[in-house]
Design a protein around this motif. Structure first.
Motif, mmCIF file in Angstrom:
data_model
loop_
_atom_site.group_PDB
_atom_site.id
_atom_site.type_symbol
_atom_site.label_atom_id
_atom_site.label_comp_id
_atom_site.label_asym_id
_atom_site.label_seq_id
_atom_site.Cartn_x
_atom_site.Cartn_y
_atom_site.Cartn_z
ATOM 1 N N SER A 33 0.831 -1.194 0.000
ATOM 2 C CA SER A 33 0.000 0.000 0.000
ATOM 3 C C SER A 33 0.874 1.255 0.000
ATOM 4 C CB SER A 33 -0.910 0.008 1.223
ATOM 5 O OG SER A 33 -0.139 0.150 2.391
ATOM 6 N N ARG A 34 0.248 2.370 -0.299
ATOM 7 C CA ARG A 34 0.962 3.647 -0.309
ATOM 8 C C ARG A 34 1.459 3.981 1.090
ATOM 9 N NH1 ARG A 34 -1.870 9.277 -0.982
ATOM 10 N NH2 ARG A 34 -3.261 8.095 0.323
ATOM 11 N N GLU A 35 0.643 3.673 2.107
ATOM 12 C CA GLU A 35 1.026 3.955 3.489
ATOM 13 C C GLU A 35 2.261 3.151 3.885
ATOM 14 O OE1 GLU A 35 -2.176 3.116 2.650
ATOM 15 O OE2 GLU A 35 -2.979 5.146 2.738
ATOM 16 N N THR A 36 2.318 1.898 3.443
ATOM 17 C CA THR A 36 3.485 1.069 3.750
ATOM 18 C C THR A 36 4.728 1.631 3.080
ATOM 19 O OG1 THR A 36 2.045 -0.864 3.910
ATOM 20 C CG2 THR A 36 4.394 -1.281 3.674
ATOM 21 N N ALA A 37 4.599 2.049 1.840
ATOM 22 C CA ALA A 37 5.741 2.625 1.124
ATOM 23 C C ALA A 37 6.222 3.903 1.807
ATOM 24 C CB ALA A 37 5.362 2.909 -0.328
ATOM 25 N N ILE A 38 5.284 4.734 2.262
ATOM 26 C CA ILE A 38 5.647 5.968 2.965
ATOM 27 C C ILE A 38 6.329 5.635 4.283
ATOM 28 C CG2 ILE A 38 4.685 7.990 4.153
ATOM 29 C CD1 ILE A 38 2.604 8.113 1.891
ATOM 30 N N ARG A 39 5.807 4.626 5.003
ATOM 31 C CA ARG A 39 6.402 4.222 6.277
ATOM 32 C C ARG A 39 7.832 3.726 6.074
ATOM 33 N NH1 ARG A 39 3.590 -0.367 8.167
ATOM 34 N NH2 ARG A 39 1.770 0.742 7.412
ATOM 35 N N ILE A 40 8.054 2.954 5.018
ATOM 36 C CA ILE A 40 9.407 2.455 4.731
ATOM 37 C C ILE A 40 10.339 3.618 4.412
ATOM 38 C CG2 ILE A 40 10.758 1.122 3.062
ATOM 39 C CD1 ILE A 40 8.349 -0.808 2.898
ATOM 40 N N ASP A 41 9.846 4.581 3.631
ATOM 41 C CA ASP A 41 10.662 5.746 3.280
ATOM 42 C C ASP A 41 10.959 6.598 4.509
ATOM 43 O OD1 ASP A 41 12.001 7.411 1.368
ATOM 44 O OD2 ASP A 41 10.354 8.835 1.624
ATOM 45 N N ASN A 42 9.956 6.786 5.369
ATOM 46 C CA ASN A 42 10.169 7.561 6.599
ATOM 47 C C ASN A 42 11.194 6.895 7.498
ATOM 48 O OD1 ASN A 42 8.372 9.528 5.831
ATOM 49 N ND2 ASN A 42 6.666 8.699 7.013
ATOM 50 N N ARG A 43 11.133 5.576 7.611
ATOM 51 C CA ARG A 43 12.096 4.852 8.440
ATOM 52 C C ARG A 43 13.508 5.044 7.886
ATOM 53 N NH1 ARG A 43 13.353 1.221 12.118
ATOM 54 N NH2 ARG A 43 14.875 -0.388 11.670
ATOM 55 N N ALA A 44 13.639 4.969 6.576
ATOM 56 C CA ALA A 44 14.958 5.155 5.962
ATOM 57 C C ALA A 44 15.493 6.555 6.246
ATOM 58 C CB ALA A 44 14.874 4.894 4.460
ATOM 59 N N GLN A 45 14.618 7.544 6.203
ATOM 60 C CA GLN A 45 15.042 8.914 6.496
ATOM 61 C C GLN A 45 15.422 9.068 7.967
ATOM 62 O OE1 GLN A 45 11.859 11.419 5.176
ATOM 63 N NE2 GLN A 45 12.307 11.109 3.010
ATOM 64 N N GLN A 46 14.679 8.434 8.865
ATOM 65 C CA GLN A 46 15.004 8.505 10.290
ATOM 66 C C GLN A 46 16.362 7.872 10.557
ATOM 67 O OE1 GLN A 46 11.574 6.466 11.881
ATOM 68 N NE2 GLN A 46 10.722 8.375 12.694
ATOM 69 N N VAL A 47 16.600 6.698 9.984
ATOM 70 C CA VAL A 47 17.880 6.016 10.172
ATOM 71 C C VAL A 47 19.012 6.876 9.619
ATOM 72 C CG1 VAL A 47 19.236 4.017 9.422
ATOM 73 C CG2 VAL A 47 16.896 3.698 10.233
ATOM 74 N N GLU A 48 18.789 7.510 8.483
ATOM 75 C CA GLU A 48 19.816 8.363 7.891
ATOM 76 C C GLU A 48 20.136 9.562 8.782
ATOM 77 O OE1 GLU A 48 20.294 11.154 3.958
ATOM 78 O OE2 GLU A 48 19.069 9.339 3.804
ATOM 79 N N ARG A 49 19.101 10.196 9.359
ATOM 80 C CA ARG A 49 19.336 11.343 10.246
ATOM 81 C C ARG A 49 20.119 10.934 11.492
ATOM 82 N NH1 ARG A 49 13.986 13.160 8.476
ATOM 83 N NH2 ARG A 49 13.045 11.917 10.114
ATOM 84 N N VAL A 50 19.770 9.801 12.091
ATOM 85 C CA VAL A 50 20.481 9.353 13.294
ATOM 86 C C VAL A 50 21.916 8.984 12.941
ATOM 87 C CG1 VAL A 50 20.554 7.558 15.075
ATOM 88 C CG2 VAL A 50 18.380 8.630 14.478
ATOM 89 N N ASN A 51 22.121 8.312 11.814
ATOM 90 C CA ASN A 51 23.480 7.940 11.412
ATOM 91 C C ASN A 51 24.328 9.167 11.079
ATOM 92 O OD1 ASN A 51 23.487 5.173 11.794
ATOM 93 N ND2 ASN A 51 22.571 4.790 9.795
ATOM 94 N N GLU A 52 23.707 10.216 10.520
ATOM 95 C CA GLU A 52 24.454 11.453 10.272
ATOM 96 C C GLU A 52 24.941 12.065 11.577
ATOM 97 O OE1 GLU A 52 21.932 14.067 8.062
ATOM 98 O OE2 GLU A 52 22.162 12.942 6.198
ATOM 99 N N LEU A 53 24.099 12.013 12.586
ATOM 100 C CA LEU A 53 24.485 12.539 13.889
ATOM 101 C C LEU A 53 25.593 11.690 14.505
ATOM 102 C CD1 LEU A 53 23.892 14.656 16.048
ATOM 103 C CD2 LEU A 53 22.351 13.023 17.072
ATOM 104 N N LEU A 54 25.474 10.379 14.395
ATOM 105 C CA LEU A 54 26.501 9.501 14.949
ATOM 106 C C LEU A 54 27.819 9.610 14.192
ATOM 107 C CD1 LEU A 54 24.459 6.266 15.704
ATOM 108 C CD2 LEU A 54 25.248 7.983 17.319
#
Length: 128
Positions: A33-54
């Protein structure tokens, strides 16, 4: 006589392999579903932001001084659940924007250490 029995055995073996081969190879595909695709994309962005900080040098130096391997911390970010990742990102968002001072770095490292301790990756707090 022996040659014909070997040929018969080999032909039966090849026949069994050819018949069972299509049964073992299959693929599963589904429409998400579109919601699942958005959730996967949001998770990838969250992981990227935390890894940038680390990846900041100041954060890594504090983690090393506390005995935490920065590569372990960044690899564990990938395995965080959605709730843990959301909690970590919310705590990171409360920190001031711009330059990172000593207090902020210690706070960030404390959050990372708490998450790593909860996931039983380190035994930092049990040593005290």
């Amino acid at each position: 006589m022996i040659g014909s029995s070997i040929r018969k055995f080999v032909s039966v073996l090849i026949s069994v392999c050819l018949v069972s081969l299509p049964m073992t190879q299959f693929a599963q595909a589904a429409v998400i579903s579109r919601e699942t695709a958005i959730r996967i994309d949001n998770r990838a962005q969250q992981v990227e932001r935390v890894n940038e900080l680390l990846a900041r040098e100041s954060v890594q130096s504090v983690m090393i001084s506390l005995g935490v391997d920065p590569s372990d911390a960044s690899s564990r970010v990938e395995s965080l659940t959605a709730a843990e990742l959301k909690m970590l990102e919310e705590n990171l968002e409360t920190l001031p924007a711009g330059g990172t001072g000593v207090v902020e770095v210690v706070g960030i490292v404390a959050i990372v250490l708490i998450v790593l301790e909860l996931l039983n990756v380190t035994n930092f707090f049990t040593e005290f």
